[in-house]
Scaffold this motif. Structure first.
Motif, PDB file in Angstrom:
ATOM      1  N   GLY A  42       0.861  -1.281   0.068  1.00 25.28           N
ATOM      2  CA  GLY A  42      -0.001   0.015   0.033  1.00 25.28           C
ATOM      3  C   GLY A  42       0.846   1.201  -0.028  1.00 25.28           C
ATOM      4  N   GLN A  43       2.265   1.293   0.340  1.00 29.38           N
ATOM      5  CA  GLN A  43       3.129   2.352   0.137  1.00 29.38           C
ATOM      6  C   GLN A  43       3.165   2.704  -1.292  1.00 29.38           C
ATOM      7  N   VAL A  44       3.778   3.988  -1.453  1.00 30.73           N
ATOM      8  CA  VAL A  44       4.115   4.733  -2.717  1.00 30.73           C
ATOM      9  C   VAL A  44       5.347   5.028  -2.724  1.00 30.73           C
ATOM     10  N   GLY A  45       6.019   4.969  -3.967  1.00 29.18           N
ATOM     11  CA  GLY A  45       7.421   5.493  -4.208  1.00 29.18           C
ATOM     12  C   GLY A  45       7.257   6.601  -5.294  1.00 29.18           C
ATOM     13  N   TRP A  46       7.951   7.655  -4.992  1.00 25.08           N
ATOM     14  CA  TRP A  46       7.593   8.919  -5.952  1.00 25.08           C
ATOM     15  C   TRP A  46       9.115   9.268  -6.428  1.00 25.08           C
ATOM     16  N   LEU A  47       9.535   8.964  -7.646  1.00 23.24           N
ATOM     17  CA  LEU A  47      10.761   9.086  -7.989  1.00 23.24           C
ATOM     18  C   LEU A  47      11.122  10.053  -9.178  1.00 23.24           C
ATOM     19  N   HIS A  48      12.434  10.604  -9.357  1.00 22.35           N
ATOM     20  CA  HIS A  48      12.932  11.448 -10.339  1.00 22.35           C
ATOM     21  C   HIS A  48      14.365  11.134 -10.733  1.00 22.35           C
ATOM     22  N   ALA A  49      14.723  10.715 -11.807  1.00 19.36           N
ATOM     23  CA  ALA A  49      16.116  10.743 -12.274  1.00 19.36           C
ATOM     24  C   ALA A  49      16.300  11.736 -13.463  1.00 19.36           C
ATOM     25  N   SER A  50      17.531  12.384 -13.189  1.00 14.87           N
ATOM     26  CA  SER A  50      17.748  13.463 -14.425  1.00 14.87           C
ATOM     27  C   SER A  50      19.295  13.363 -14.799  1.00 14.87           C
ATOM     28  N   CYS A  51      19.378  13.552 -16.116  1.00 16.66           N
ATOM     29  CA  CYS A  51      20.698  14.072 -16.252  1.00 16.66           C
ATOM     30  C   CYS A  51      20.640  15.531 -17.149  1.00 16.66           C
TER      31      CYS A  51
END
Length: 332
Positions: A220-229
């Motif tokens: 039920g948990q959430v992961g909110w991710l951003h990867a950038s170059c």
């Protein structure tokens, strides 16, 4: 152990240094560019260089193999080493796509050898301490993770191998984003569903320079991710939110800044939290710690290291985001 290094670039060199520091023997090196293998071999007495990894992994005196090539060769070399009866530590992401890894898992099981995947961020001291605090219940039940990771590239970045989908399999989401995905799974468990977008905003290349991911986990948990170059100031930040506390890891050393862990403990009256800070300046110790964990895995201890199952799960997330973005060709 007597260890072979296949792929003698920056990471292969880091691995060799770590292996020797832990008392093992760097017994052979291989690289498609023989001069590069020979240059690395010079630092280790008795180490022989080869241009063909097949010759190296076939040697009877080799116990384990580190695979540190570019992405298109990772799975094939790992499979060859496994079939030769060697234990393997393969660098992340371990393949361009999950389907390349599934035969490796089956072969490793059949051969009775250990394969671990080099998600070395698990072994950074701030992340190991965070894992210890979570396991001790310091944050209460976990609710969600927010992660950001990125660098700013360099002149010509869009002409390097990471910008070639045939060699890399994808862009920034596959390169640095898999670390965020792996760490989030490490804390929150299996992923139930994925949404997100991978897009190219700045660099002139056929793979993404930014990846945005929302993970819904089985618990039920959430992961909110951003990867950038296109992160003009190199950044690493992972925030882990529980019902009674929060952990925030910033920096990885070097250009990412001093590695730091902050623990914010909610008080009964709420308001400003009780705050504890740990800082970890100095040399990156994750390489030694990860290889030590690999040794222990060979000896039968589960440890903290990432498995092929973990790598397949991370690659499945990347593929799902590419599909959501209409970019299935990136994983081809």
């Amino acid at each position: 152990m007597r260890v072979a290094i296949v792929g003698c670039g920056l990471i292969g060199g880091k691995r060799a240094k770590s292996i020797a520091a832990l008392g093992h023997t760097v017994a052979g090196t291989a690289d498609a560019v023989l001069e590069r293998a020979a240059q690395l071999a010079k630092s280790y007495p008795g180490c022989a260089a080869s241009a063909d990894w097949r010759d190296l992994v076939a040697r009877a005196d080799i116990d384990a193999v580190v695979v540190a090539t570019i992405n298109d060769a990772l799975a094939a070399i790992t499979l060859g080493a496994v079939r030769a009866g060697k234990h393997v530590l393969v660098e992340k992401p371990a393949a361009r796509a999950a389907d390349e890894l599934r035969p490796v898992a089956a072969a490793a099981k059949s051969a009775g050898v250990t394969v671990r995947v080099g998600f070395n961020h698990r072994f950074h001291p701030a992340l190991r301490k965070a894992r210890e605090l979570v396991d001790a219940g310091a944050c209460g039940p976990l609710m969600f993770v927010r992660g950001r990771y990125g660098h700013g590239g360099r002149v010509g970045y869009d002409r390097e191998w990471r910008a070639n989908p045939a060699l890399a399999g994808g862009g920034e989401l596959l390169d640095q984003g898999v670390h965020l995905i792996d760490l989030t799974r490490w804390f929150l468990g299996d992923v139930a569903s994925v949404s997100g977008f991978a897009g190219t905003f700045f660099w002139d290349m056929p793979v993404e320079d930014n990846g945005f991911v929302c993970l819904h986990h089985a618990g039920g948990q959430v992961g909110w991710l951003h990867a950038s170059c296109s992160e003009w100031k190199n950044l690493f930040c992972l925030e882990i939110y529980g019902r009674t506390g929060k952990l925030q890891i910033d920096g990885l050393g070097g250009s990412y800044g001093v590695e730091r862990l902050a623990y914010y403990r909610m008080l009964p009256q709420m308001g400003p939290p009780e705050t504890t800070i740990w800082e970890y300046p100095g040399e990156d110790t994750s390489w030694n710690a990860e290889f030590r964990d690999f040794e222990n895995a060979i000896a039968g201890t589960t440890g903290l290291g990432a498995t092929l199952t973990d790598a397949v799960a991370a690659l499945d997330v990347v593929a799902a985001v590419y599909q959501h973005s209409g970019g299935e060709q990136r994983a081809a």
